[in-house]
Design a protein around this motif. Structure first.
Motif, mmCIF file in Angstrom:
data_model
loop_
_atom_site.group_PDB
_atom_site.id
_atom_site.type_symbol
_atom_site.label_atom_id
_atom_site.label_comp_id
_atom_site.label_asym_id
_atom_site.label_seq_id
_atom_site.Cartn_x
_atom_site.Cartn_y
_atom_site.Cartn_z
ATOM 1 N N PHE A 93 -30.386 -45.731 -5.584
ATOM 2 C CA PHE A 93 -31.621 -44.800 -6.105
ATOM 3 C C PHE A 93 -32.846 -45.142 -5.499
ATOM 4 O O PHE A 93 -33.750 -44.399 -5.933
ATOM 5 C CB PHE A 93 -31.395 -44.727 -7.442
ATOM 6 C CG PHE A 93 -30.334 -44.308 -8.162
ATOM 7 C CD1 PHE A 93 -29.579 -43.114 -7.882
ATOM 8 C CD2 PHE A 93 -29.699 -45.063 -9.106
ATOM 9 C CE1 PHE A 93 -28.357 -42.597 -8.634
ATOM 10 C CE2 PHE A 93 -28.458 -44.721 -9.705
ATOM 11 C CZ PHE A 93 -27.719 -43.471 -9.475
ATOM 12 N N SER A 94 -32.965 -46.082 -4.673
ATOM 13 C CA SER A 94 -34.253 -46.610 -3.716
ATOM 14 C C SER A 94 -35.172 -46.966 -4.797
ATOM 15 O O SER A 94 -36.379 -46.677 -4.974
ATOM 16 C CB SER A 94 -34.731 -45.431 -3.038
ATOM 17 O OG SER A 94 -33.851 -45.160 -1.880
ATOM 18 N N GLU A 95 -34.779 -47.514 -6.047
ATOM 19 C CA GLU A 95 -36.037 -48.090 -7.037
ATOM 20 C C GLU A 95 -36.099 -49.351 -6.617
ATOM 21 O O GLU A 95 -35.549 -50.197 -6.074
ATOM 22 C CB GLU A 95 -34.997 -48.236 -8.562
ATOM 23 C CG GLU A 95 -34.239 -46.950 -9.048
ATOM 24 C CD GLU A 95 -35.370 -46.231 -9.739
ATOM 25 O OE1 GLU A 95 -36.551 -46.307 -9.851
ATOM 26 O OE2 GLU A 95 -35.242 -44.969 -9.896
ATOM 27 N N ASP A 96 -37.644 -49.605 -7.135
ATOM 28 C CA ASP A 96 -38.041 -50.917 -6.772
ATOM 29 C C ASP A 96 -37.424 -52.242 -7.674
ATOM 30 O O ASP A 96 -36.794 -51.569 -8.584
ATOM 31 C CB ASP A 96 -39.706 -51.022 -6.818
ATOM 32 C CG ASP A 96 -40.061 -50.989 -8.092
ATOM 33 O OD1 ASP A 96 -40.416 -51.647 -8.998
ATOM 34 O OD2 ASP A 96 -39.698 -49.506 -8.820
ATOM 35 N N PHE A 97 -37.636 -53.286 -7.461
ATOM 36 C CA PHE A 97 -36.990 -54.446 -8.226
ATOM 37 C C PHE A 97 -37.372 -54.342 -9.638
ATOM 38 O O PHE A 97 -36.582 -54.647 -10.522
ATOM 39 C CB PHE A 97 -37.430 -55.513 -7.386
ATOM 40 C CG PHE A 97 -36.905 -56.941 -8.070
ATOM 41 C CD1 PHE A 97 -35.804 -57.389 -7.822
ATOM 42 C CD2 PHE A 97 -37.754 -57.963 -8.512
ATOM 43 C CE1 PHE A 97 -35.041 -58.281 -8.310
ATOM 44 C CE2 PHE A 97 -37.295 -59.050 -8.997
ATOM 45 C CZ PHE A 97 -35.844 -59.264 -8.830
ATOM 46 N N HIS A 98 -38.589 -54.094 -9.878
ATOM 47 C CA HIS A 98 -39.291 -54.145 -11.077
ATOM 48 C C HIS A 98 -38.478 -53.101 -12.135
ATOM 49 O O HIS A 98 -38.181 -53.174 -13.117
ATOM 50 C CB HIS A 98 -40.723 -54.016 -11.353
ATOM 51 C CG HIS A 98 -41.284 -55.065 -10.793
ATOM 52 N ND1 HIS A 98 -41.564 -55.306 -9.462
ATOM 53 C CD2 HIS A 98 -41.778 -56.217 -11.316
ATOM 54 C CE1 HIS A 98 -42.311 -56.374 -9.105
ATOM 55 N NE2 HIS A 98 -42.336 -56.844 -10.351
ATOM 56 N N THR A 99 -38.435 -51.690 -11.586
ATOM 57 C CA THR A 99 -37.677 -50.594 -12.079
ATOM 58 C C THR A 99 -36.321 -50.826 -12.443
ATOM 59 O O THR A 99 -35.916 -50.546 -13.480
ATOM 60 C CB THR A 99 -38.158 -49.159 -11.318
ATOM 61 O OG1 THR A 99 -39.462 -49.242 -11.242
ATOM 62 C CG2 THR A 99 -37.408 -47.986 -12.112
ATOM 63 N N ALA A 100 -35.821 -51.251 -11.491
ATOM 64 C CA ALA A 100 -34.295 -51.579 -11.532
ATOM 65 C C ALA A 100 -34.070 -52.567 -12.803
ATOM 66 O O ALA A 100 -32.951 -52.189 -13.462
ATOM 67 C CB ALA A 100 -33.543 -52.080 -10.255
ATOM 68 N N ILE A 101 -34.770 -53.700 -12.770
ATOM 69 C CA ILE A 101 -34.522 -54.357 -13.847
ATOM 70 C C ILE A 101 -34.687 -54.068 -15.116
ATOM 71 O O ILE A 101 -34.243 -54.198 -16.015
ATOM 72 C CB ILE A 101 -35.478 -55.930 -13.536
ATOM 73 C CG1 ILE A 101 -34.684 -56.531 -12.430
ATOM 74 C CG2 ILE A 101 -35.199 -56.851 -14.778
ATOM 75 C CD1 ILE A 101 -35.542 -57.893 -12.143
ATOM 76 N N SER A 102 -35.914 -53.120 -15.310
ATOM 77 C CA SER A 102 -36.258 -52.502 -16.657
ATOM 78 C C SER A 102 -35.386 -51.592 -17.187
ATOM 79 O O SER A 102 -34.928 -51.450 -18.132
ATOM 80 C CB SER A 102 -37.539 -51.975 -16.563
ATOM 81 O OG SER A 102 -37.920 -51.100 -15.562
#
Length: 186
Positions: A93-102
């Motif tokens: 989904f090309s999410e950034d690291f922070h968004t994926a963790i949250s």
């Protein structure tokens, strides 16, 4: 007419009972699956944190630490599955690291993992050192594991004493009665 009424009642009752059984299974099975996943995550999380700490102390980047942990499903089970979801959010989904963790923190069945992931985000956002954070988390979890194991040992010790008392007292009573009978007291 009676036979038809009997068949209708039998089929109708079967449909109602079958529907209730299906509804019961449809609610219990997912709930039990979530409960099992939560328990497995809570059991394996301290070991996964120790592994992450070793990788991080060795100089591996945060993203690579998560990628490596995600590949060890046979060792870290459901913890690894949750970290696979982080990688999936980033890669698919090309999410950034922070968004994926949250995202994973919001949906994980384990409160412990949710807290760990949120704390990880706080450390990353504030620019803290990941290896120091993981070391403190590891020490905290190991302390909790030791307390839990000590409580379990204390509980088993109590059960052991009760078992010995409950089996030994009646036997000793029988021996004393037999001894008294042999002496002619009884």
């Amino acid at each position: 007419l009676e036979a038809l009424l009997f068949v209708v009642l039998l089929v109708g009752g079967g449909i109602i009972v079958g529907g209730l059984a299906a509804l019961l299974i449809a609610t219990i099975v997912p709930r039990q699956t979530v409960k099992n996943r939560r328990a497995e995550i809570n059991i394996l999380l301290p070991d996964a944190i120790a592994f992450m700490y070793c990788l991080s102390a060795g100089g591996m980047s945060r993203v690579d630490v998560i990628r490596v942990l995600a590949t060890y499903e046979e060792t870290y089970g459901e913890v690894s599955v949750e970290f696979q979801r982080i990688i999936h959010y980033m890669d698919s989904f090309s999410e950034d690291f922070h968004t994926a963790i949250s995202e994973v923190a919001e949906t994980t069945p384990s409160e412990n993992l949710r807290e760990f992931l949120n704390d990880t985000l706080s450390v990353i956002t504030s620019g803290g050192r990941m290896d120091s954070f993981l070391e403190s988390q590891f020490n905290s979890y190991m302390s909790n594991v030791e307390k839990t194991q000590q409580q379990e040992l204390d509980r088993l010790e109590l059960i052991n004493e009760l078992y010995i008392t409950m089996t030994l007292v009646p036997v000793m009573g029988l021996v004393l009665v037999a001894f008294a009978a042999a002496l002619g007291v009884v």
